[in-house]
Scaffold this motif. Structure first.
Motif, short mmCIF file in Angstrom:
data_model
loop_
_atom_site.label_atom_id
_atom_site.label_comp_id
_atom_site.label_asym_id
_atom_site.label_seq_id
_atom_site.Cartn_x
_atom_site.Cartn_y
_atom_site.Cartn_z
N ASN A 48 52.45 74.09 63.51
CA ASN A 48 53.46 73.24 64.14
C ASN A 48 52.93 72.42 65.31
N GLU A 49 51.79 72.82 65.87
CA GLU A 49 51.24 72.15 67.06
C GLU A 49 50.12 71.17 66.75
N TYR A 50 49.34 71.45 65.74
CA TYR A 50 48.17 70.60 65.45
C TYR A 50 47.64 70.88 64.05
N GLU A 51 46.70 70.04 63.60
CA GLU A 51 45.99 70.31 62.37
C GLU A 51 44.49 70.28 62.63
N VAL A 52 43.75 70.99 61.80
CA VAL A 52 42.29 71.06 61.92
C VAL A 52 41.70 70.19 60.82
N ARG A 53 40.94 69.17 61.22
CA ARG A 53 40.32 68.27 60.26
C ARG A 53 38.80 68.41 60.28
N VAL A 54 38.20 68.24 59.13
CA VAL A 54 36.75 68.17 59.01
C VAL A 54 36.40 66.78 58.51
N TYR A 55 35.72 66.00 59.36
CA TYR A 55 35.36 64.62 59.01
C TYR A 55 34.02 64.58 58.30
N GLU A 56 33.95 63.69 57.33
CA GLU A 56 32.75 63.50 56.52
C GLU A 56 31.57 63.05 57.37
N GLY A 57 30.39 63.55 57.07
CA GLY A 57 29.19 63.14 57.79
C GLY A 57 28.64 61.82 57.26
N GLY A 58 27.66 61.27 57.98
CA GLY A 58 27.00 60.05 57.55
C GLY A 58 27.74 58.77 57.92
N LYS A 129 26.01 51.17 71.95
CA LYS A 129 25.09 52.05 71.22
C LYS A 129 25.61 52.29 69.80
N LEU A 130 24.67 52.45 68.88
CA LEU A 130 24.98 52.74 67.48
C LEU A 130 24.62 54.19 67.19
N GLN A 131 25.50 54.93 66.54
CA GLN A 131 25.21 56.31 66.21
C GLN A 131 25.76 56.66 64.83
N THR A 132 25.16 57.66 64.21
CA THR A 132 25.64 58.18 62.93
C THR A 132 26.04 59.63 63.13
N THR A 133 27.27 59.97 62.79
CA THR A 133 27.77 61.32 63.03
C THR A 133 27.50 62.24 61.84
N LYS A 134 27.36 63.52 62.15
CA LYS A 134 27.27 64.54 61.12
C LYS A 134 28.70 64.99 60.77
N GLU A 135 28.84 65.80 59.74
CA GLU A 135 30.14 66.38 59.43
C GLU A 135 30.61 67.17 60.66
N ILE A 192 45.84 62.81 69.58
CA ILE A 192 44.94 63.40 70.57
C ILE A 192 43.97 64.29 69.81
N TRP A 193 42.67 64.15 70.09
CA TRP A 193 41.64 64.98 69.45
C TRP A 193 40.92 65.80 70.48
N TYR A 194 40.67 67.05 70.13
CA TYR A 194 39.68 67.88 70.84
C TYR A 194 38.62 68.25 69.81
N ALA A 195 37.37 68.09 70.17
CA ALA A 195 36.28 68.39 69.26
C ALA A 195 35.97 69.88 69.24
N ALA A 196 35.63 70.41 68.08
CA ALA A 196 35.20 71.80 67.98
C ALA A 196 33.88 71.98 68.73
N LYS A 197 33.58 73.20 69.10
CA LYS A 197 32.39 73.50 69.90
C LYS A 197 31.10 72.95 69.30
N ASP A 198 30.97 73.01 67.98
CA ASP A 198 29.72 72.60 67.34
C ASP A 198 29.75 71.15 66.84
N ALA A 199 30.81 70.38 67.18
CA ALA A 199 30.90 68.99 66.74
C ALA A 199 29.95 68.10 67.54
N ASP A 200 29.46 67.04 66.90
CA ASP A 200 28.50 66.16 67.58
C ASP A 200 29.16 64.88 68.08
N ILE A 201 30.45 64.93 68.35
CA ILE A 201 31.12 63.76 68.94
C ILE A 201 31.70 64.15 70.30
#
Length: 201
Positions: A48-58, A129-135, A192-201
């Protein structure tokens, strides 16, 4: 005998394809994006408060930073808009995409534009700056409001919910995420997004 072998082979092939599809969840584009290109993701879970998403890498993004003041949004947007309008090494122009991300950390603002997947030219402006994100995984709370109203309240609600559940996230910054054009004063959908601990964004 030969026909039996062919049938068995077909069954095994179908089984392998099915197992592969189950092992590799599909990343999809959100309906919120409308006619615009946007990054693909899959929903891992939601409540009810949020959803957890996994974004595609590359995926390629451009970003730029500026101190947090009343001119920050305009300056950051113009830098990134200039890039997609030709301020890059190939003088290439790109279509506007969504969402536009704004990272808030201490007294610093960072704006990000999504470019897509593939090879993109380097910016000619040193601040961009240009960057490419991982999953990566993000915790997302969506809401509707006029302009910037509601950001602070929904950021606090998301952070409180994550802390209550002992979620592993980067609590020192968050992203405000917009899907409508700049200076759009009507009610619109935001996140509103909060990144997971191991996210590279």
């Amino acid at each position: 005998m030969e026909s039996t072998i062919k049938i068995l082979g077909a069954i095994l092939l179908c089984s392998a394809v099915f197992q592969l599809s189950q092992a590799q969840p599909t990343f999809t584009k959100s309906d919120i994006c409308g006619k615009y290109d946007c990054p693909k993701y899959r929903v891992e879970s939601k409540n009810n408060e949020y959803e957890v998403r996994v974004y595609e890498g590359g995926a390629a993004w451009i970003h730029t930073e500026y101190r947090d003041n009343m001119f920050a949004n305009y300056i950051l947007f113009r830098r990134l808009f200039n890039y997609i309008n030709g301020a890059n090494e190939r003088v290439s122009k790109f279509n506007m995409t969504v969402p536009v991300l704004m990272k808030s950390e201490n007294n610093q603002k960072t704006m990000m534009f999504y470019l897509g997947k593939g090879s993109f030219p380097q910016p000619t402006q040193k601040e961009v700056k240009l960057q490419t994100t991982k999953e990566h995984k993000v915790f997302v709370r969506g809401y509707e409001s006029f302009w910037f109203f509601g950001e602070e309240m929904n950021e606090k609600k998301l952070k409180n919910a994550l802390e209550k559940e002992n979620a592993k996230f980067k609590s020192n910054y968050y992203y405000s995420v917009g899907y409508s054009r700049p200076m759009y004063f009507r009610k619109s959908y935001k996140e509103i997004w909060y990144a997971a601990k191991d996210a590279d964004i």
